[in-house]
Design a protein around this motif. Structure first.
Motif, PDB file in Angstrom:
ATOM      1  N   TYR A  54       0.832  -1.206   0.000  1.00  0.00           N
ATOM      2  CA  TYR A  54       0.000   0.000   0.000  1.00  0.00           C
ATOM      3  C   TYR A  54       0.870   1.260   0.000  1.00  0.00           C
ATOM      4  O   TYR A  54       0.522   2.271  -0.623  1.00  0.00           O
ATOM      5  CB  TYR A  54      -0.930   0.005   1.206  1.00  0.00           C
ATOM      6  CG  TYR A  54      -1.889   1.169   1.225  1.00  0.00           C
ATOM      7  CD1 TYR A  54      -2.903   1.261   0.274  1.00  0.00           C
ATOM      8  CD2 TYR A  54      -1.781   2.167   2.185  1.00  0.00           C
ATOM      9  CE1 TYR A  54      -3.790   2.331   0.277  1.00  0.00           C
ATOM     10  CE2 TYR A  54      -2.662   3.244   2.195  1.00  0.00           C
ATOM     11  CZ  TYR A  54      -3.663   3.314   1.246  1.00  0.00           C
ATOM     12  OH  TYR A  54      -4.526   4.378   1.253  1.00  0.00           O
ATOM     13  N   SER A  55       2.005   1.207   0.687  1.00  0.00           N
ATOM     14  CA  SER A  55       2.932   2.333   0.681  1.00  0.00           C
ATOM     15  C   SER A  55       3.475   2.565  -0.730  1.00  0.00           C
ATOM     16  O   SER A  55       3.567   3.713  -1.193  1.00  0.00           O
ATOM     17  CB  SER A  55       4.091   2.065   1.652  1.00  0.00           C
ATOM     18  OG  SER A  55       5.039   3.101   1.613  1.00  0.00           O
ATOM     19  N   SER A  59       3.072   5.823  -3.276  1.00  0.00           N
ATOM     20  CA  SER A  59       4.239   6.448  -3.910  1.00  0.00           C
ATOM     21  C   SER A  59       4.076   6.498  -5.421  1.00  0.00           C
ATOM     22  O   SER A  59       4.340   7.515  -6.065  1.00  0.00           O
ATOM     23  CB  SER A  59       5.514   5.675  -3.552  1.00  0.00           C
ATOM     24  OG  SER A  59       5.751   5.677  -2.159  1.00  0.00           O
ATOM     25  N   VAL A  60       3.634   5.379  -5.984  1.00  0.00           N
ATOM     26  CA  VAL A  60       3.436   5.299  -7.432  1.00  0.00           C
ATOM     27  C   VAL A  60       2.348   6.270  -7.880  1.00  0.00           C
ATOM     28  O   VAL A  60       2.430   6.871  -8.954  1.00  0.00           O
ATOM     29  CB  VAL A  60       3.076   3.855  -7.844  1.00  0.00           C
ATOM     30  CG1 VAL A  60       2.645   3.795  -9.295  1.00  0.00           C
ATOM     31  CG2 VAL A  60       4.268   2.933  -7.615  1.00  0.00           C
ATOM     32  N   LEU A 360      12.497   2.535  -7.796  1.00  0.00           N
ATOM     33  CA  LEU A 360      12.925   1.161  -8.098  1.00  0.00           C
ATOM     34  C   LEU A 360      13.387   0.436  -6.835  1.00  0.00           C
ATOM     35  O   LEU A 360      13.158  -0.759  -6.684  1.00  0.00           O
ATOM     36  CB  LEU A 360      14.053   1.179  -9.126  1.00  0.00           C
ATOM     37  CG  LEU A 360      13.653   1.614 -10.547  1.00  0.00           C
ATOM     38  CD1 LEU A 360      14.880   1.719 -11.444  1.00  0.00           C
ATOM     39  CD2 LEU A 360      12.635   0.641 -11.148  1.00  0.00           C
ATOM     40  N   THR A 361      14.015   1.148  -5.932  1.00  0.00           N
ATOM     41  CA  THR A 361      14.455   0.535  -4.674  1.00  0.00           C
ATOM     42  C   THR A 361      13.257   0.036  -3.874  1.00  0.00           C
ATOM     43  O   THR A 361      13.261  -1.086  -3.357  1.00  0.00           O
ATOM     44  CB  THR A 361      15.254   1.551  -3.841  1.00  0.00           C
ATOM     45  OG1 THR A 361      16.430   1.936  -4.560  1.00  0.00           O
ATOM     46  CG2 THR A 361      15.674   0.946  -2.502  1.00  0.00           C
ATOM     47  N   GLU A 362      12.225   0.864  -3.787  1.00  0.00           N
ATOM     48  CA  GLU A 362      11.022   0.466  -3.047  1.00  0.00           C
ATOM     49  C   GLU A 362      10.334  -0.703  -3.744  1.00  0.00           C
ATOM     50  O   GLU A 362       9.892  -1.656  -3.091  1.00  0.00           O
ATOM     51  CB  GLU A 362      10.067   1.652  -2.911  1.00  0.00           C
ATOM     52  CG  GLU A 362       8.862   1.343  -2.026  1.00  0.00           C
ATOM     53  CD  GLU A 362       7.953   2.541  -1.799  1.00  0.00           C
ATOM     54  OE1 GLU A 362       7.008   2.431  -0.998  1.00  0.00           O
ATOM     55  OE2 GLU A 362       8.189   3.596  -2.440  1.00  0.00           O
ATOM     56  N   SER A 498       4.240   4.529 -14.226  1.00  0.00           N
ATOM     57  CA  SER A 498       3.630   4.640 -12.906  1.00  0.00           C
ATOM     58  C   SER A 498       2.117   4.484 -12.986  1.00  0.00           C
ATOM     59  O   SER A 498       1.502   3.853 -12.124  1.00  0.00           O
ATOM     60  CB  SER A 498       3.986   5.992 -12.274  1.00  0.00           C
ATOM     61  OG  SER A 498       5.380   6.138 -12.144  1.00  0.00           O
ATOM     62  N   THR A 499       1.539   5.052 -14.026  1.00  0.00           N
ATOM     63  CA  THR A 499       0.085   4.925 -14.209  1.00  0.00           C
ATOM     64  C   THR A 499      -0.305   3.461 -14.412  1.00  0.00           C
ATOM     65  O   THR A 499      -1.288   2.981 -13.831  1.00  0.00           O
ATOM     66  CB  THR A 499      -0.381   5.760 -15.411  1.00  0.00           C
ATOM     67  OG1 THR A 499      -0.084   7.137 -15.179  1.00  0.00           O
ATOM     68  CG2 THR A 499      -1.878   5.600 -15.643  1.00  0.00           C
ATOM     69  N   ASN A 500       0.458   2.748 -15.238  1.00  0.00           N
ATOM     70  CA  ASN A 500       0.177   1.324 -15.483  1.00  0.00           C
ATOM     71  C   ASN A 500       0.295   0.507 -14.198  1.00  0.00           C
ATOM     72  O   ASN A 500      -0.546  -0.347 -13.910  1.00  0.00           O
ATOM     73  CB  ASN A 500       1.139   0.767 -16.539  1.00  0.00           C
ATOM     74  CG  ASN A 500       0.908   1.362 -17.909  1.00  0.00           C
ATOM     75  OD1 ASN A 500      -0.146   1.953 -18.173  1.00  0.00           O
ATOM     76  ND2 ASN A 500       1.890   1.235 -18.787  1.00  0.00           N
ATOM     77  N   LEU A 501       1.351   0.768 -13.444  1.00  0.00           N
ATOM     78  CA  LEU A 501       1.563   0.017 -12.205  1.00  0.00           C
ATOM     79  C   LEU A 501       0.495   0.365 -11.174  1.00  0.00           C
ATOM     80  O   LEU A 501      -0.022  -0.514 -10.475  1.00  0.00           O
ATOM     81  CB  LEU A 501       2.958   0.320 -11.647  1.00  0.00           C
ATOM     82  CG  LEU A 501       3.345  -0.405 -10.348  1.00  0.00           C
ATOM     83  CD1 LEU A 501       3.255  -1.919 -10.518  1.00  0.00           C
ATOM     84  CD2 LEU A 501       4.756  -0.005  -9.913  1.00  0.00           C
TER      85      LEU A 501
END
Length: 579
Positions: A54-55, A59-60, A360-362, A498-501
């Motif tokens: 959820y975090s 972010s995304v 990418l790290t997250e 980001s939108t896709n993810l």
């Protein structure tokens, strides 16, 4: 529950027999208890994982918008006079800044106070003279916050007022009166000034009052003067007090008499607050409050503080660049640009790079954890330990045993597999920008694959040239190169990715009869299973208890019967023996 009995007459181990007889029921209870324990562990694992997912989802969500990548950086030619930061709205290029004045609070340094007394002159008139400042024993008398105004020479019989001139929140001039008398103390003066919106203090070491405005700028400035008017209760033609609608007496302002006005001037001077006259050789020094004035690219800006926000630039000035007499009315065309501060604004390529890297790290941390949980080894025949089993093991052995089970609880879980696949698909799908297809690999971002990646890290992404990544640090840095040369393409790509993810994750967190909104697992279903197991365990515990009561009652009856038989046998033996 029936009373437990020992086999005193039968010689049987009643407890052991009963437990053996009810063992089938006890095993059922133990089975469901262990099942519930594992379910509780599973719920906890899901909750922790869901929090992380959820975090990432939040972010995304922010990375879908241009504002997330609106990063600028500035350089300033003279940081001793100004510092500048830039937001995404700032225009790239070079700008000229003149600092004509910095904002200043109004500041009054009072004259040095002295102990004074009235003396009679040769012509019979009265005047004030400084005393030697010693008591009858010759000890020096120090002026403190508790010193009365009479000791400074204000011995007039009536109280008087001083005027404090400030401005209100609307910028309107306001005059407040403070009332003081011979028995007032220096601390009373300080308190009255503070109550009227000023900073005030008395420095006993220097014997001076210090007063300043609370804010910088011309509008926040102040003055303190002797009063020329006073307020008295208003009366009507019949001499009756006039009251307002709330019942309070209405006050009206009238001119002071000459004596009253002179008394106010006297007090102002004795307190060392007179900035005009030096009657008592203690004239105050006043620095007026002023606004900050700058010229940016030939346009003048004025502010009550030293901080300006102009078209994406946040400018904080600390020193002047030009010596001008009247900053607010200066002719800007006369300024010499050789004295100006140069502000250079550019796109913050490193900031955008770090934004991508942090994302990418997250993502990697979560996808690695999901992959590990999904591919976990089976726990085989491992089951939660009973209390008796734990008593025979060390804490370390117990922890290893339980960890083995916990690690396997989401193995090949359908919900876990679904969220993992949806995230991976969103990250790997091509994105079209201006008719050209791009993927993460277009910018030197790729996974290491099953053969080269560490265990359960085959789905994580690595940036070529990332100095913090031992796997790819030696590769050419295509991402930074792309950001530097064509930041808009990188930003558009990241926004679409980001939108896709975001959409993929959101789809997996929709509410249903089995799960709540923003959950990636069937929390409602698991909660129901846990509740049902609680009921089942109670039912089997009740069955065990009922069966124990049943068998103990049987054995109790048997023991009673055997006791009677033994008693009868003993009596018969006694009768036969006596005959």
């Amino acid at each position: 529950m029936a009373m437990r009995v020992s086999g005193i007459n039968s010689g049987l181990d009643t407890d052991a027999i009963v437990q053996e007889l009810v063992s089938a029921y006890s095993q059922k209870t133990e089975k469901y208890t262990k099942e519930q324990t594992k379910l509780g562990w599973k719920q906890e694992i899901w909750k922790n994982l869901n929090t992380k997912v959820y975090s990432l989802y939040n972010s995304v969500g922010k990375l879908r918008y241009s504002s997330a990548y609106s990063m600028k950086k500035t350089t300033v030619s003279d940081t001793t006079k100004a510092t500048v930061t830039a937001s995404g709205d700032a225009v790239n290029g070079t700008q000229k800044l003149h600092v004509l004045s910095t904002a200043q609070s109004g500041y009054l340094t009072g004259g040095k106070l002295a102990l004074r007394k009235e003396v009679t002159n040769a012509d019979g008139t009265m005047s004030l003279e400084k005393t030697d400042g010693r008591d009858e024993d010759g000890n020096i008398i120090k002026i403190t916050s508790g010193t009365k105004l009479s000791a400074l020479g204000y011995t007039d019989g009536k109280d008087t007022t001083l005027d404090v001139h400030t401005t209100n929140e609307k910028g309107e001039a306001v005059t407040q009166k403070i009332t003081l008398g011979k028995d007032s103390t220096i601390q009373d003066v300080v308190s009255a000034l503070r109550e009227n919106g000023l900073n005030a203090s008395f420095d006993e070491n220097n014997g001076r009052l210090f007063v300043s405005s609370k804010d910088t700028g011309k509008a926040a400035d102040f003055t303190i003067s002797a009063s020329t008017t006073k307020k008295i209760p208003k009366t009507d033609d019949d001499g009756n007090l006039v009251k307002d609608k709330d019942g309070y007496v209405v006050m009206e302002e009238i001119e002071m008499s000459d004596d009253e006005s002179a008394s106010s001037k006297k007090l102002l001077g004795l307190l060392g607050l007179d900035t005009v006259n030096n009657t008592y050789d203690n004239q105050a020094v006043k620095i007026d409050g002023r606004d900050a004035v700058i010229s940016l690219n030939g346009v003048k800006y004025t502010n009550t503080t030293n901080d300006f926000a102009i078209n994406g630039l946040n400018v904080s000035v600390t020193g002047v660049t030009d010596d001008v007499t009247d900053p607010e009315n200066v002719d800007l065309s006369t300024l010499d640009d050789s004295t100006a501060i140069t502000i250079t604004t550019t796109t913050d390529s490193q900031g955008i790079y770090d934004k991508v890297k942090d994302f990418l790290t997250e993502y990697n941390n979560i996808i690695n954890e999901i992959t590990k949980l999904y591919n976990a080894d089976s726990a085989g025949s491992y089951e939660p330990l009973t209390d008796d089993e734990k008593d025979k093991m060390s804490d370390t052995e117990i922890e290893k045993w339980e960890t083995k089970i916990k690690d396997s609880l989401l193995r090949r879980d359908t919900s876990l597999g679904t969220i993992m696949n949806s995230m991976m698909t969103a990250m790997s799908s091509p994105i079209t920008i201006d008719g050209k297809d791009y993927s993460l690999s277009s910018f030197g971002i790729r996974t290491l694959g099953y053969l080269n990646a560490a265990k359960n890290e085959q789905n994580a992404y690595h940036i070529d040239g990332d100095e913090d990544d031992e796997n790819t640090s030696g590769n050419k840095d295509k991402l930074m190169d792309a950001i530097t040369k064509n930041p808009d393409t990188v930003i558009d790509f990241m926004k679409q990715l980001s939108t896709n993810l975001y959409k993929a994750m959101d789809q997996q967190m929709q509410s249903s009869s089995l799960r709540s909104r923003y959950k990636i697992y069937n929390d409602k279903e698991l909660d129901k299973e846990y509740s049902n197991l609680t009921k089942t365990i109670k039912q089997w515990e009740s069955k065990v208890s009922d069966k124990e009561d049943y068998y103990y009652k049987k054995f109790s009856n048997m023991e009673t019967a055997m006791s009677k038989l033994q008693s009868q046998t003993s009596s018969l033996s006694s009768m036969l023996g006596s005959s």
